[in-house]
Structures are given as structure tokens and as C-alpha cells.
Design an enzyme around this catalytic site. Structure first.
Site, mmCIF file in Angstrom:
data_model
loop_
_atom_site.group_PDB
_atom_site.id
_atom_site.type_symbol
_atom_site.label_atom_id
_atom_site.label_comp_id
_atom_site.label_asym_id
_atom_site.label_seq_id
_atom_site.Cartn_x
_atom_site.Cartn_y
_atom_site.Cartn_z
ATOM 1 N N CYS A 1 20.181 -35.273 -75.058
ATOM 2 C CA CYS A 1 19.895 -36.014 -76.295
ATOM 3 C C CYS A 1 19.307 -37.402 -76.035
ATOM 4 C CB CYS A 1 21.164 -36.201 -77.117
ATOM 5 S SG CYS A 1 22.064 -34.707 -77.486
HETATM 6 O O1 KQY Z 1 20.876 -35.948 -80.692
HETATM 7 C C1 KQY Z 1 21.939 -36.417 -80.958
HETATM 8 N N1 KQY Z 1 23.005 -35.860 -80.505
HETATM 9 C C2 KQY Z 1 21.980 -37.627 -81.814
HETATM 10 C C3 KQY Z 1 23.279 -37.999 -82.331
HETATM 11 C C4 KQY Z 1 23.236 -39.274 -83.099
HETATM 12 C C5 KQY Z 1 24.588 -39.859 -83.183
HETATM 13 C C6 KQY Z 1 24.604 -41.250 -83.708
HETATM 14 N N2 KQY Z 1 25.877 -41.834 -83.450
#
Ligand code: KQY
Length: 389
Positions: free
Chosen positions: A378
Site C-alpha cells: 500500500c
Molecule cells: O491502501 C491503503 N491500505 C490505504 C489505507 C488508508 C488508511 C488511512 N489511515
């Protein structure tokens, strides 16, 4: 500010909407193909990252410095954090005047540090050209269901990356995030209905229209739809926490044997869909199962360390964390995977080593990244090597 203004495209050159990557001869290569580098952004917001983001910054620095042993990394950092980040990141060595390795620190505004989701999805054309898709970003669900507002800095990141690389930019009006998409580089995409067919991303766009856009912008012919993502995933269910291609025709799926665990049903349904599918070349999909980590929960100390300024980001001690071993990054010569300090880490390592026999498996403690709502995949965005096919 209106939602439309928040999501407005930045004034950076791009192709006319009618010219898609597919029409221009581009496609997204698989992650295991040669890469030119990797992009990340520095964590800073204290409603996402506990203790003033200091532990997360240490984890991001360890991740960037590890990836930089294999290929160059670009870290996007705010003006305020530039010196602090540069101090923690390995600058690498100059080789014949060219910075060949190490982490390049570039000042850029962002709203948070999820480069997989906000960065350009790079595409190549086989003639040595690099391009990138600049998806519309709405903070994983817009003003009502998204995670933070505003998100205009995040929505501008992909265009700025492409400008820095002098790469061709293809702006796409589909609202999505890079973490919602995985490809095999041979014409197949996997994604989840939970994210893409969701009124909080693309109201009014049906499955067929979304498939057309994914095909046109990723240079793909076949979309394999999974249903739900990993329970408790704040994105709504990104595929990159659930499943990924590890080779053409082979998908690694986050698996749960415990019928009392909500991921049990999710993983069984995903496996059934994968086994019923054919990829773009007509091959059946072989599914490899990756066990979920021993269940992990937010501690009191961790919950107390997060600034409680955003109602969407208020987590409570005892909340289950959406941990998954499939949230890894493939780089040149290695797989960089999350470790959680639990017994299943060793099982995950053995599975990854079997699936990637020619790569080093580097497992990094990633709980601090997990606390922010994601993991290694991510927060990274690979840039493929543009080459002549
Ligand atoms: O891709 C992702 N897992 C993004 C998550 C965003 C979380 C913001 N606290």
C-alpha cells in the site's frame, strides 16, 4: 469547497481523454518484471500515525532503505519534514556521476503516505517509453464515506510524479486506487467488487463500463472480479490485501481455515471465483493459499497515541487489524514482505520462498504501517523499466 473542486485534475499536461494507454500501445507490466525504481511518501499526519508519526517514519525509512539495496527509491516528503526524512534515509552512492542506488528525497505535498493508491500506475509501450495512469482519487469513498478530506494534494501526486519522470500522462475519470488493482502483465486484472462497484467510488458506472476503462487504461482484456476484501480493511476491501498474481496463471490468496473468523467465508468465495475464471490467455487460475497472520488487535497504548481529530480514523483498543501477508512488494531480485512478530511469519516466508525461488525473501516488521491501515504494498509504487520489446 465542493467535492468536484476537491477532486479537480491539476493543470499538468496530459493526453486527450480519447487517447487511452491501450490505444497508444501501453500496458501495465506485472510487478515481477524488471523495475527502474520505487516511489514512496513520508508519513506525517498524526490522525493516521501514532506518536507524532515517529514510529511510522522509522518503519518507512527501514522499508525504503531495504528496497534501495535492490533499486533506486524516490521518497516524497513535505517541506517541513524534508530534513528529518533525509537524515533517516540512505542517500546511496554516486556511480560515474549518476545516482544509481539509494533514496532520492523529493519535496512534494501529499495528504498522507499511500503511494500505491495516490501515485501513478505506470505503463510501458514496448518501444522504450514510460507512461502513467492518473486515476481520479477520492480518499477511498468521498466526503461521506472516505477516510480524510481534503484529498486534493493526494489527487495531484500522480501527475507530479509523471512530470518529474517526463512520462506520458493518461488521466482517467475512473475513481480507483492502485491497491484496488493487480495485473499479470499479460492482459488480466484482478479487482474487488467491494471497491470498484461501489457508489462511493463510481456511482452510475456499471461493471461493463468499469471493465472497459480498466482494459483501456491498463492495456488488459480480462477482468477477474473478486467479491469482498479482507474484513476490517478501511479501504473497503482492496485486492492487494487479499490476493495477487505471483506468476502468469497463479494467484496467491490470503486464506483462513477458521470458520469462526469472518475471513473464512471471504477467502472461500474468492477461491471459488478464481478457480472458475480463465485469464486473458485462456489459462485456468492456480490458487496458492497464504494463511492469514495470527489475529492481531490494536493495543490501548497504540490507540492512545493517535490524535483523535478525524472521526473516520478513530480506532479503539481491541479493534482487529487487517493484517495480511499478501501485501508485499516484488522488487528486482527480492520480495519485501510484512512480518508481524507472530508464529505464522515463518510459514509465510516459506511459502514466498517456494513461489519466488530466485528472489531473496526479506520480511520486515511492519506493525507500524499496519496501524495506519495498510502495509508494504500500500505504501509503495513500482516504476517498471521502460524497454524495447
Ligand atoms: O491502501 C491503503 N491500505 C490505504 C489505507 C488508508 C488508511 C488511512 N489511515
Amino acid at each position: 469547497m465542493s467535492a468536484a473542486a476537491l477532486a479537480a485534475a491539476p493543470a499538468v499536461p496530459c493526453d486527450a481523454p480519447a487517447i487511452t494507454p491501450r490505444a497508444a500501445g501501453f500496458h501495465m507490466p506485472a510487478e515481477w518484471e524488471p523495475q527502474a525504481g520505487c516511489w514512496m511518501a513520508w508519513p506525517e499526519r498524526t490522525d493516521t500515525w501514532r506518536e507524532g508519526a515517529k514510529p511510522a517514519q522509522a518503519a518507512f525509512a527501514a522499508l525504503a532503505n531495504t528496497i534501495a539495496r535492490y533499486q533506486p527509491v524516490t521518497m516524497l516528503v513535505s517541506q517541513r519534514q524534508w530534513a528529518n526524512a533525509a537524515r533517516q534515509l540512505d542517500a546511496g552512492q554516486l556511480d560515474a556521476g549518476q545516482l544509481r542506488t539509494g533514496v532520492r528525497v523529493v519535496e512534494m505535498s501529499t495528504d498522507d503516505a499511500w503511494l500505491r493508491d495516490t501515485g501513478a500506475t505506470f505503463v510501458i509501450d514496448g518501444q522504450g517509453a514510460l507512461g502513467g495512469v492518473d486515476w481520479r482519487f477520492n480518499s477511498w469513498g468521498g466526503l461521506d464515506e472516505g477516510i480524510y478530506a481534503p484529498w486534493d494534494a493526494d489527487d495531484a501526486v500522480a501527475a507530479k510524479m509523471l512530470e518529474l519522470e517526463r512520462a506520458r500522462r493518461f488521466r482517467c475519470d475512473l475513481v480507483t486506487e492502485g491497491g484496488a488493482l493487480h495485473v499479470d502483465g499479460e492482459g488480466t486484472v484482478i479487482t474487488t467488487e467491494a471497491c470498484l462497484i461501489n457508489p462511493n467510488r463510481n456511482p452510475g458506472l456499471g461493471r461493463a463500463a468499469i471493465e472497459r476503462l480498466l482494459g483501456d487504461y491498463l492495456g488488459a482484456e480480462r477482468v477477474i472480479w473478486l467479491g469482498q476484501g479482507v474484513p476490517d480493511d478501511i479501504t473497503g476491501g482492496h485486492v492487494d490485501n487479499l490476493a495477487c498474481f505471483v506468476a502468469p496463471g497463479v494467484v496467491l490468496l490470503a486464506w483462513c481455515d477458521d470458520p469462526a473468523d469472518p475471513h473464512h467465508a471471504v477467502s472461500r468465495e474468492a477461491e471459488a471465483r478464481l478457480l472458475a475464471a480463465r485469464d486473458a490467455r485462456g489459462r485456468p487460475i492456480r490458487v496458492e493459499r497464504m494463511p492469514m497472520p495470527t489475529p492481531l488487535y490494536l493495543t490501548v497504548e497504540e490507540a492512545d497515541g493517535i490524535d483523535r481529530t478525524n472521526p473516520r480514523l478513530i480506532a479503539s483498543a481491541g479493534d482487529r487489524l487487517a493484517a495480511s501477508y499478501v501485501n508485499f512488494l516484488i522488487v528486482n531480485g527480492a520480495v519485501i514482505a510484512p512480518a508481524f512478530g507472530v508464529p505464522t511469519d515463518d510459514v509465510a516466508r516459506a511459502i514466498l520462498q517456494r513461489l519466488f525461488p530466485d528472489r531473496a525473501i526479506v520480511m520486515l516488521p511492519s506493525r507500524e504501517i499496519l496501524l495506519g491501515g495498510g502495509n508494504i504494498h500500500c505504501v509503495t509504487q513500482q516504476q517498471p523499466a521502460a524497454r524495447r520489446g
